[in-house]
Design a protein around this motif. Sequence first.
Motif, PDB file in Angstrom:
ATOM      1  N   MET A 554       0.807  -1.222   0.000  1.00  8.24           N
ATOM      2  CA  MET A 554       0.000   0.000   0.000  1.00  8.24           C
ATOM      3  C   MET A 554       0.833   1.262   0.000  1.00  8.24           C
ATOM      4  O   MET A 554       0.295   2.359  -0.132  1.00  8.24           O
ATOM      5  CB  MET A 554      -0.919   0.016   1.221  1.00  8.24           C
ATOM      6  N   LEU A 555       2.136   1.128   0.174  1.00  5.87           N
ATOM      7  CA  LEU A 555       2.966   2.338   0.187  1.00  5.87           C
ATOM      8  C   LEU A 555       3.889   2.404  -1.008  1.00  5.87           C
ATOM      9  O   LEU A 555       4.713   3.295  -1.101  1.00  5.87           O
ATOM     10  CB  LEU A 555       3.815   2.379   1.463  1.00  5.87           C
ATOM     11  N   LEU A 556       3.720   1.472  -1.943  1.00  6.95           N
ATOM     12  CA  LEU A 556       4.652   1.421  -3.066  1.00  6.95           C
ATOM     13  C   LEU A 556       4.435   2.601  -3.983  1.00  6.95           C
ATOM     14  O   LEU A 556       3.354   2.811  -4.514  1.00  6.95           O
ATOM     15  CB  LEU A 556       4.468   0.099  -3.833  1.00  6.95           C
ATOM     16  N   SER A 557       5.483   3.377  -4.155  1.00  4.96           N
ATOM     17  CA  SER A 557       5.396   4.571  -4.974  1.00  4.96           C
ATOM     18  C   SER A 557       6.054   4.369  -6.334  1.00  4.96           C
ATOM     19  O   SER A 557       5.582   4.870  -7.341  1.00  4.96           O
ATOM     20  CB  SER A 557       6.068   5.718  -4.214  1.00  4.96           C
ATOM     21  N   SER A 578      -3.166   2.902  -5.276  1.00  2.93           N
ATOM     22  CA  SER A 578      -3.251   4.359  -5.406  1.00  2.93           C
ATOM     23  C   SER A 578      -1.953   5.054  -5.036  1.00  2.93           C
ATOM     24  O   SER A 578      -1.731   6.199  -5.398  1.00  2.93           O
ATOM     25  CB  SER A 578      -4.388   4.890  -4.533  1.00  2.93           C
ATOM     26  N   SER A 579      -1.070   4.348  -4.326  1.00  2.00           N
ATOM     27  CA  SER A 579       0.175   4.997  -3.949  1.00  2.00           C
ATOM     28  C   SER A 579       1.176   5.023  -5.090  1.00  2.00           C
ATOM     29  O   SER A 579       2.157   5.749  -5.059  1.00  2.00           O
ATOM     30  CB  SER A 579       0.787   4.264  -2.760  1.00  2.00           C
ATOM     31  N   LEU A 580       0.919   4.248  -6.137  1.00  2.00           N
ATOM     32  CA  LEU A 580       1.887   4.108  -7.224  1.00  2.00           C
ATOM     33  C   LEU A 580       1.883   5.367  -8.068  1.00  2.00           C
ATOM     34  O   LEU A 580       0.856   5.765  -8.611  1.00  2.00           O
ATOM     35  CB  LEU A 580       1.491   2.894  -8.072  1.00  2.00           C
ATOM     36  N   VAL A 581       3.008   6.029  -8.171  1.00  2.00           N
ATOM     37  CA  VAL A 581       3.080   7.198  -9.040  1.00  2.00           C
ATOM     38  C   VAL A 581       4.068   7.013 -10.182  1.00  2.00           C
ATOM     39  O   VAL A 581       4.088   7.782 -11.124  1.00  2.00           O
ATOM     40  CB  VAL A 581       3.424   8.493  -8.257  1.00  2.00           C
TER      41      VAL A 581
END
Lengths: 698, 212
Positions: A554-557, A578-581
């Motif tokens: 859930m924190l993977l950017s 949603s954390s993926l940018v």
Amino acid sequence: MRNLTWVLLHVSLVFLLFSACSSSYSSDLEVLLKLKSAMTGPNVSGLVDWPENSSSPAAHCSFSGVSCDRDSRVVSLNVSCIPLCGFIPPEIGLLNKLVNLTIAADNLTGRLPVEIANLTSLKVLNISNNLFMGNFPGEFFLGMTELEILDTYNNNFSGTLPTELANLKRIKHLSLGGNFFSGPIPDVYSEIQSLEYLGLNGNSHTGKFPASLDRLSNLKEMYVGYFNAFDGGIPPELGSLSSLQVLDMASCNLTGEIPKSLNLLKNLQLLFLQINRLTGYIPPELSGLVSLRQLDLSINELAGEIPESFSTLTNITLINLFKNHLRGPIPAYFGDLPNLEVLQVWDNNFTFELPKNLGQNGKLKLLDVATNQLTGPVPLVLCAGGKLKNLILMENFFSGAIPMELGDCKSLTKIRIEKNLLNGTIPAGIFNLPSVEVVEVSDNYFSGELPPKISGDAIETLVLSNNRITGKMPPAIGNLKNLRTLSLEMNRLSGEIPSELFGLPNLININISANNHISGEIPTSIARCTSLSSIDFSRNNLFGEIPKEIAKLMLLSTLNLSHNRITGCIPEEMRDMSSLVSLDLSNNDLVGRVPSGFVIYDDSSFAGNPNLGPQSHFSCPSSPGEVQNSSQTHGRFCSPVLIACIAVFVTALLLVPPRSRHSHVSKGGTGIVERGKATSELTDIRRGLIAGNGGTHA
Amino acid sequence: MAALGWVLSLSLAATLGFVIGNSEGDALYTLRRSLTDPDNVLQSWDPTLVNPCTWFHITCNQDNRVTRLDLGNSNLSGHLVPELGKLEHLQYLELYKNHIEGTIPSELGNLKSLISLDLYNNNISGTIPPSLGKLKSLVFLRLNDNRLNGPIPRELTGISTLKVVDVSNNDLCGTIPTSGPFEHIPLNNFENNPRLEGPELLGLATYDTSCS
């Protein structure tokens, strides 16, 4: 008659004396209780062991912090580090026998009452670490002829420094720092001949630093730096302060050169001139500072070399010269200095080699020579005393191998030797040191393999990138339970990613890209590593599919899996990340379509996957929950077969009696409506064929 | 006494060392001081270091300038600081899923390299600063699940790179922009803003809105 009046006179005198004595007893007790109520305020309960209902008139002498003389007068009041929040009331002036008044760190506010001038017996006044404000009332102190210690450090006093203090002939310790005093240091302070300690640091003083202070022949310590901003430089006259042990003029905007006359300070132990704008050379004459223990000239604009003459400074423990424009060699005698503990000379232009015997004195703790042009080998004996904590050699031209001895240096907490020309194998001991938190050896020529035994569980940052390390990633890497950043990119590692790696609870960043030969599949256990923020596995030989479990991060950017041989479909679950940018799946063998919801990424994220895209023959599940055999990489249905099935169904429907059709239609109507409804039914049916339950994904 | 003096100088140096001129580290340390950090995720943020590039949750580029701040889901409360606007090379500002309160500093409009601004799932109030329209490289703007009020600034329609905008679950008012990048933003990224009126009507029709 005469006898009677005389007796009466005596008796009344006695009565008077008696009442005077008893009123001074009760008045000191009353005063202290008044102090308590003023200093504690309504909501704060401090001084709880000063009971209000004391019976005995001398009860106050056993209050905590209170000492009395033989007449039960308060001579010492020490109330410190108690969270009071009030102020000092005028009644304080009634404690006129006070010799020691210490009310430090009590959160007191307001201004000093004028009655404090009554305390003419005071030798010690310590009101440090409170919130007293306003101008400092120097005139209150004119009568305090016995005053030896005045400490107002860390309050909110403002205005100019009180010149009245120059009248105090006994004062030894004057600590006015940590306030908001402004203006120049008064020349008249040079008349305070008794002064041994002068603290004016952390104020807002300006103007030229008064050379006249050189007359303070008893001065032992002078602190005038930090947040002050003097005009000009260090007056050469300060060399006359023959008793001086500590000179702290750090961070106060000093310019010009370091006066060579400072070499006269034969008692000087600490010379702090850091964070100024000093220019010129370090005067070789300063080798005369025979008592010098700590020298800090860092963050200035000094040029030239470290003087050869400093070999006489045999008492020195700390040398800070970092962030200057110094050049030349690190002198060979640095290895001979018997007491050297801290050597920090980073960000200069030093050249040549480090002294071979640096560390031989067994006391070296902090070594930072980063960002210079040093060459040659790493000295073997740096950790000879087992005390070395910081080993920072980064951004130089050191060559050769890391001495094996450093693998046994159990005191190490930081190893930063990146960006050099070092080679050989990294000693296995480095990965097993008990206290090391940072290991950065990147951008060198290290070769060999990583050791099978890894136990350094204090390691938080492990950066080995851009070397020539071969072999496999050891499973023991899973023992580094404090690891947060793992950088192995640009090496020659091979074999699989050990799944033990993903049991690391604190791992935030992992980069193993550009090893070219790391193979195997991405383990599904990757999902265990819930704190992962950045994954770069690019430019390797990974195969298999992207595990759908990756969506649990859930924190993977940042996710970069590009330039591998990854196959299969892009898991639909990844849409919900949603954390993926930042996503790069390019140059793999992915098939099917890019799941909708990935519109935010442009084509470069998916390029180089020949079977991925809208024209792909393969189709992937379009909703989560679909049970698929993960080894099945090709499309489940080919389009032509699909159309044939639909055609059969349509035909079947048209042959069905109208009543059945009506049951699908929500309202009756014309044939046109029915046809429209039939079409939507067809869409539902087609979706049903693919998805199994007819719902659309939202 | 000399030892005390040394301790004094060292502690002063430690706390005041940032006067050196490492403005990015200073700015981040100002942020640290205004946040409450019960899980100690900012423990490595040591202001005495020459730059913040070794701090965890900070990523720098080759020139030791901060490009990423990754503090999502870190149990942080407190508020943001205007000093964040000094991080000129910052590309990713990830502060989502915390308990941050206060307002969005308008200085964030100075982050000219910013690609992703993720403040979603916090307790942030106040308005969306129009200065965010200066973020000409912005791709992700996710402010959903906060307590933001006021209008959606029209300045945001000038950011042609915007791909994802989500302001749902706030208390925004006025109309939803429909031009520029907002043509492709799905309407449910604006949902659960009870006072949000709906897509703007271009042309002569105007909404009678009391949203300022």
